[in-house]
Scaffold this motif. Structure first.
Motif, PDB file in Angstrom:
ATOM      1  N   GLY A 117     -10.304  13.327  -0.316  1.00 33.23           N
ATOM      2  CA  GLY A 117     -10.619  14.267   0.752  1.00 33.23           C
ATOM      3  C   GLY A 117     -10.267  15.655   0.241  1.00 33.23           C
ATOM      4  N   LEU A 118     -11.267  16.464  -0.081  1.00 34.39           N
ATOM      5  CA  LEU A 118     -11.029  17.713  -0.798  1.00 34.39           C
ATOM      6  C   LEU A 118     -10.140  18.657  -0.002  1.00 34.39           C
ATOM      7  CD1 LEU A 118     -14.527  18.391  -2.370  1.00 34.39           C
ATOM      8  CD2 LEU A 118     -12.500  17.362  -3.425  1.00 34.39           C
ATOM      9  N   GLY A 119      -9.075  19.126  -0.675  1.00 29.68           N
ATOM     10  CA  GLY A 119      -8.142  20.042  -0.044  1.00 29.68           C
ATOM     11  C   GLY A 119      -7.221  19.384   0.950  1.00 29.68           C
ATOM     12  N   SER A 120      -7.212  18.059   1.005  1.00 27.86           N
ATOM     13  CA  SER A 120      -6.402  17.339   1.973  1.00 27.86           C
ATOM     14  C   SER A 120      -5.720  16.161   1.295  1.00 27.86           C
ATOM     15  CB  SER A 120      -7.281  16.870   3.147  1.00 27.86           C
ATOM     16  OG  SER A 120      -6.497  16.457   4.254  1.00 27.86           O
ATOM     17  N   VAL A 121      -4.998  15.360   2.084  1.00 27.52           N
ATOM     18  CA  VAL A 121      -4.247  14.227   1.558  1.00 27.52           C
ATOM     19  C   VAL A 121      -4.669  12.973   2.304  1.00 27.52           C
ATOM     20  CG1 VAL A 121      -1.952  13.300   1.037  1.00 27.52           C
ATOM     21  CG2 VAL A 121      -2.309  15.783   1.092  1.00 27.52           C
ATOM     22  N   SER A 122      -4.884  11.900   1.562  1.00 28.94           N
ATOM     23  CA  SER A 122      -5.401  10.668   2.142  1.00 28.94           C
ATOM     24  C   SER A 122      -4.345   9.943   2.960  1.00 28.94           C
ATOM     25  CB  SER A 122      -5.918   9.744   1.039  1.00 28.94           C
ATOM     26  OG  SER A 122      -4.857   9.322   0.210  1.00 28.94           O
ATOM     27  N   GLU A 123      -4.830   9.012   3.746  1.00 31.02           N
ATOM     28  CA  GLU A 123      -3.948   8.166   4.544  1.00 31.02           C
ATOM     29  C   GLU A 123      -3.114   7.245   3.662  1.00 31.02           C
ATOM     30  OE1 GLU A 123      -4.384   4.634   7.954  1.00 31.02           O
ATOM     31  OE2 GLU A 123      -6.153   5.407   6.908  1.00 31.02           O
ATOM     32  N   THR A 124      -3.756   6.599   2.700  1.00 27.10           N
ATOM     33  CA  THR A 124      -3.112   5.557   1.906  1.00 27.10           C
ATOM     34  C   THR A 124      -3.668   5.554   0.484  1.00 27.10           C
ATOM     35  OG1 THR A 124      -4.749   4.024   2.817  1.00 27.10           O
ATOM     36  CG2 THR A 124      -2.567   3.985   3.831  1.00 27.10           C
ATOM     37  N   THR A 163       0.834  -1.196   0.000  1.00 31.77           N
ATOM     38  CA  THR A 163       0.000   0.000   0.000  1.00 31.77           C
ATOM     39  C   THR A 163       0.875   1.254   0.000  1.00 31.77           C
ATOM     40  OG1 THR A 163      -1.803  -1.135   1.114  1.00 31.77           O
ATOM     41  CG2 THR A 163      -1.720   1.251   1.364  1.00 31.77           C
ATOM     42  N   VAL A 164       0.419   2.281  -0.708  1.00 31.38           N
ATOM     43  CA  VAL A 164       1.144   3.552  -0.812  1.00 31.38           C
ATOM     44  C   VAL A 164       0.834   4.419   0.404  1.00 31.38           C
ATOM     45  CG1 VAL A 164       1.308   5.704  -2.140  1.00 31.38           C
ATOM     46  CG2 VAL A 164       1.178   3.491  -3.324  1.00 31.38           C
ATOM     47  N   TRP A 165       1.866   5.087   0.926  1.00 32.79           N
ATOM     48  CA  TRP A 165       1.714   5.995   2.069  1.00 32.79           C
ATOM     49  C   TRP A 165       2.240   7.375   1.684  1.00 32.79           C
ATOM     50  CZ3 TRP A 165      -0.404   4.675   6.868  1.00 32.79           C
ATOM     51  CH2 TRP A 165      -0.776   3.326   6.992  1.00 32.79           C
ATOM     52  N   PRO A 166       1.358   8.357   1.468  1.00 31.27           N
ATOM     53  CA  PRO A 166       1.821   9.688   1.054  1.00 31.27           C
ATOM     54  C   PRO A 166       2.769  10.363   2.036  1.00 31.27           C
ATOM     55  CG  PRO A 166      -0.507   9.430   0.531  1.00 31.27           C
ATOM     56  CD  PRO A 166      -0.116   8.224   1.342  1.00 31.27           C
ATOM     57  N   TRP A 167       2.679  10.040   3.339  1.00 28.69           N
ATOM     58  CA  TRP A 167       3.561  10.729   4.290  1.00 28.69           C
ATOM     59  C   TRP A 167       5.026  10.443   3.998  1.00 28.69           C
ATOM     60  CZ3 TRP A 167       7.161   9.103   7.933  1.00 28.69           C
ATOM     61  CH2 TRP A 167       7.173   7.750   8.286  1.00 28.69           C
ATOM     62  N   LEU A 168       5.304   9.314   3.346  1.00 28.07           N
ATOM     63  CA  LEU A 168       6.692   8.964   3.048  1.00 28.07           C
ATOM     64  C   LEU A 168       7.304   9.821   1.949  1.00 28.07           C
ATOM     65  CD1 LEU A 168       6.269   5.101   3.286  1.00 28.07           C
ATOM     66  CD2 LEU A 168       7.639   6.524   4.827  1.00 28.07           C
ATOM     67  N   LEU A 169       6.486  10.659   1.295  1.00 25.36           N
ATOM     68  CA  LEU A 169       7.063  11.634   0.369  1.00 25.36           C
ATOM     69  C   LEU A 169       8.028  12.564   1.097  1.00 25.36           C
ATOM     70  CD1 LEU A 169       4.015  12.604  -1.855  1.00 25.36           C
ATOM     71  CD2 LEU A 169       6.181  11.650  -2.664  1.00 25.36           C
ATOM     72  N   GLY A 170       7.767  12.810   2.380  1.00 19.36           N
ATOM     73  CA  GLY A 170       8.653  13.676   3.153  1.00 19.36           C
ATOM     74  C   GLY A 170      10.060  13.114   3.248  1.00 19.36           C
ATOM     75  N   PHE A 230      -8.697  12.221   5.118  1.00 18.52           N
ATOM     76  CA  PHE A 230      -8.013  13.398   5.674  1.00 18.52           C
ATOM     77  C   PHE A 230      -7.037  12.885   6.731  1.00 18.52           C
ATOM     78  CE2 PHE A 230     -12.415  14.192   4.583  1.00 18.52           C
ATOM     79  CZ  PHE A 230     -12.360  15.286   3.739  1.00 18.52           C
ATOM     80  N   GLN A 231      -5.727  12.896   6.437  1.00 18.57           N
ATOM     81  CA  GLN A 231      -4.744  12.273   7.323  1.00 18.57           C
ATOM     82  C   GLN A 231      -3.661  13.269   7.702  1.00 18.57           C
ATOM     83  OE1 GLN A 231      -5.302   9.293   8.445  1.00 18.57           O
ATOM     84  NE2 GLN A 231      -3.407   8.625   9.404  1.00 18.57           N
ATOM     85  N   ALA A 232      -3.398  13.368   9.005  1.00 16.01           N
ATOM     86  CA  ALA A 232      -2.507  14.404   9.531  1.00 16.01           C
ATOM     87  C   ALA A 232      -1.098  14.300   8.983  1.00 16.01           C
ATOM     88  CB  ALA A 232      -2.497  14.355  11.061  1.00 16.01           C
ATOM     89  N   TRP A 233      -0.476  13.120   9.105  1.00 12.82           N
ATOM     90  CA  TRP A 233       0.936  13.076   8.711  1.00 12.82           C
ATOM     91  C   TRP A 233       1.110  13.184   7.197  1.00 12.82           C
ATOM     92  CZ3 TRP A 233       2.684   7.645  10.987  1.00 12.82           C
ATOM     93  CH2 TRP A 233       1.987   6.618  10.359  1.00 12.82           C
ATOM     94  N   SER A 234       0.085  12.791   6.433  1.00 12.49           N
ATOM     95  CA  SER A 234       0.162  12.977   4.984  1.00 12.49           C
ATOM     96  C   SER A 234       0.200  14.458   4.636  1.00 12.49           C
ATOM     97  CB  SER A 234      -1.040  12.312   4.304  1.00 12.49           C
ATOM     98  OG  SER A 234      -1.106  10.937   4.580  1.00 12.49           O
ATOM     99  N   VAL A 235      -0.718  15.223   5.223  1.00  6.02           N
ATOM    100  CA  VAL A 235      -0.750  16.666   4.988  1.00  6.02           C
ATOM    101  C   VAL A 235       0.519  17.324   5.511  1.00  6.02           C
ATOM    102  CG1 VAL A 235      -1.907  18.812   5.674  1.00  6.02           C
ATOM    103  CG2 VAL A 235      -3.269  16.825   4.959  1.00  6.02           C
TER     104      VAL A 235
END
Length: 647
Positions: free
Chosen positions: A610-617, A575-582, A631-636
């Motif tokens: 999630g409009l204007g936000s970044v998903s968890e996975t 599964t993809v995790w957007p927070w790992l872009l950091g 809407f996921q905190a660490w992704s945003v």
């Protein structure tokens, strides 16, 4: 802010209109949320969802306000939308929507029935569980507007049935009080009292959960829209039911003004940063113990690991360092045996992570470095030294520094999964990662250096910390590189053929993104390495972030879908995790690799789920459909942080 606006081809289509969700929060952990088209697809969708003692203990109150237009001819046109257990979608008010937009973070719907155009705006009061819904006649008229108040009072994770007691509805000025828990107020209230049976939530069905519930039609508000500019408004609130909120139009205006201040305070460089800064605001909440972070909406509460990973993006990149300072102090007070409490959604205070405390060391170090707040560093220094001392001698779950090489090991307790890859299926960890995980040891090396620097800033000797750091860093550089051309994910793991605690060990060389921290952290143990990072990117990188496992692994699962067991089994297996872009962006920049095009996919994603936000996975396979919390905190936080630091 980026333009978030959709016309009838999105709003009026069931699939497209329900694929995009909006969120408005109250600053306490409560919220209003739903879909662009207005069709409720989750048990969590509602106009008044109230946080309890913790942000995770939420209850759903006002489910919807179903609008209907009554024309002088006697014609009645319904603007609401529901799906039923029978499979019917009725009414289908989304087919009359000509536009939905999210302006200053507030949703607005625009229905057209011939020459009659009606808009709905929605906002919440910051710091109070209160929602205001304003309807305005834009053109045409006269027309009468009826609003059916559809209610419940139940745990946000469950459902309520008609075979139980009817909700208690008591009269109150301008409306009613439901279950002594929340109050409704608006024009011309008419009590009703009727169960609507079999409301269906298609997203819960897709997640393998109970998809149906019964709803209580409590009563109806009604008002005349005689000429353009006329409004009909409804308020719903919990807490102090006797204290009436300001008029609904004032609540909307105040929310809009506050959102603009939040964005301005963050000093965004472009519309994407402005959008992310406002998205970040949703996760920062006030609790009885001070500021905290909701990990994700609509179902997560506060988790210490998520909070500390998100810290820099949510607080330091948005000029909220004063709130962040109080949060760090409050979390420091939870330290026990050198471990940070993980206040999970169970409501219990648990100490069950190997990395949350190390992320806490990182967050404190970043706070002091970015803000110059050495007073906080001095204040927390004894507690931070206690963390290191406890890890050196050993703490819960076998977490300890291995005297043989100075690296941090963890595990040894059956059934535990202590890293961020902590999913379980039927109580069995999918990725226990017992031994010496790569990111845990990168964080350990980074934390020791950061604490040594804080210690020297306080005028104290940091020699022992630098000795521990030097030994761990040298062992890291010697042991983690694998013959495959990337880093081992775990060293000294129990061999697969042996039970936990067996004599045989092996070094796990599966291609996972955890190793990115070995290059990305401020005091990372490794020097930039472009060839290795290119191998990692080739195997893991997608438009929405790195996968959690390479597709060529036999354990790879490309779709994060299905029931709880299927989803948990895939959670960290591709599964993809957007927070790992950091971490990826930081590591790539240090290796002098261009990341100019890295965020194209994630920026487009701000309009997709999630409009204007970044998903968890997201799914590991194309088209990488978003999954998990919309809407996921660490992704945003991580996307905002690395975009800002890259300027």
């Amino acid at each position: 802010m980026i333009d978030l606006r959709f016309g009838p081809q999105v709003c009026g289509d069931v699939a497209a209109g329900t694929a995009r969700e909006w969120l408005v929060t109250d600053g306490l952990g409560g919220y209003a949320t739903g879909t662009v088209g207005g069709l409720r697809t989750r048990r969590y969708h509602g106009l008044l969802v109230v946080a309890g003692e913790t942000p995770a203990s939420r209850r759903v109150g006002l489910v919807s306000l179903d609008a209907a237009l009554l024309f002088p001819s006697g014609a009645r046109v319904r603007l609401g939308a529901h799906e039923w257990a029978s499979g019917d979608v009725d009414p289908r008010g989304f087919e009359l929507l000509e536009r939905f937009d999210l302006t200053d973070g507030l949703p607005r719907w625009r229905w057209r029935v011939g020459d009659v155009v009606v808009e709905r705006e929605l906002a919440m009061t910051h710091g109070r569980p209160c929602v205001a819904v304003v309807h305005r006649l834009v053109s045409g008229g006269p027309v009468r507007l009826d609003l059916a108040a559809v209610c419940t009072w139940r745990d946000a994770h469950g459902e309520r049935r008609a075979d139980g007691p009817d909700p208690r509805v008591e009269p109150a000025p301008g409306g009613a009080v439901i279950e002594s828990a929340f109050r409704l107020a608006g024009p011309d209230w008419t009590p009703q009292g009727q169960w609507w049976l079999g409301a269906h939530h298609r997203e819960e069905a897709a997640r393998g959960l109970n998809p149906d519930e019964d709803l209580w039609y409590a009563g109806r508000f009604s008002g005349e829209l005689a000429r353009p500019g006329d409004t009909v408004s409804v308020l719903a609130w919990a807490g102090d039911l006797a204290q009436e909120p300001p008029p609904a139009t004032e609540v909307v205006a105040a929310a809009r003004a506050r959102n603009r201040r939040v964005v301005a305070a963050a000093k965004p460089a472009d519309p994407v940063e402005a959008t992310l800064a406002l998205a970040a605001d949703a996760f920062v909440v006030d609790t009885a113990t001070g500021p905290d972070v909701v990990a994700g909406y609509p179902w997560f509460g506060a988790w210490s690991r998520d909070t500390m990973i998100s810290y820099e993006g949510l607080f330091l990149c948005t000029n909220r360092a004063d709130e962040g300072r109080e949060l760090l102090r409050a979390y420091a007070a939870t330290l026990s045996e050198g471990m940070l409490a993980n206040t999970a959604d169970t409501g219990r205070v648990e100490y069950n992570t190997v990395d949350a405390t190390l992320w806490f060391l990182h967050a404190v170090s970043r706070h002091v470095t970015v803000t110059g707040d050495t007073d906080l560093g001095d204040e927390l220094l004894p507690a931070l030294h206690g963390v290191v001392d406890a890890h050196v001698v050993g703490t819960r779950f076998g977490i300890a520094v291995d005297p043989a090489d100075g690296l941090l090991t963890q595990g040894g307790t059956p059934g535990t999964a202590l890293t961020w890859m902590d999913a379980r299926v039927y109580g069995v960890p999918v990725t226990p990662r017992t031994g010496k995980p790569v990111e845990v040891n990168a964080l350990w090396v980074n934390g020791l250096a950061g604490l040594a620097e804080l210690t020297e800033l306080a005028g104290r000797d940091a020699g022992e910390l630098w000795r521990l750091h030097g030994r761990a860093a040298a062992a890291f550089r010697a042991r983690f590189p694998a013959p495959t051309g990337w880093l081992h994910d775990v060293l000294d793991a129990p061999a697969p053929a042996y039970p936990l605690g067996g004599a045989a060990q092996h070094d796990d060389d599966l291609l996972r993104p955890n190793q990115l921290l070995a290059w990305s952290l401020p005091n990372a143990p490794l020097e930039p390495d472009e060839p290795t990072l290119r191998r990692i990117a080739a195997g893991l990188l997608t438009p929405l972030g790195p996968r959690s496992l390479s597709p060529d692994s036999p354990e790879f699962v490309g779709r994060h879908r299905g029931g709880p067991a299927e989803r948990d089994g895939a959670y960290h297996q591709g599964t993809v995790w957007p927070w790992l872009l950091g971490p990826y962006a930081d590591a790539a920049r240090r290796a002098k690799m261009s990341v100019d095009d890295l965020f194209v996919g994630i920026e487009a994603h701000l309009t997709e789920y999630g409009l204007g936000s970044v998903s968890e996975t997201a799914d590991g396979l194309a088209p990488h459909g978003a999954t998990g919390c919309p809407f996921q905190a660490w992704s945003v936080a991580e996307v905002l942080r690395v975009r800002r630091t890259g300027r």
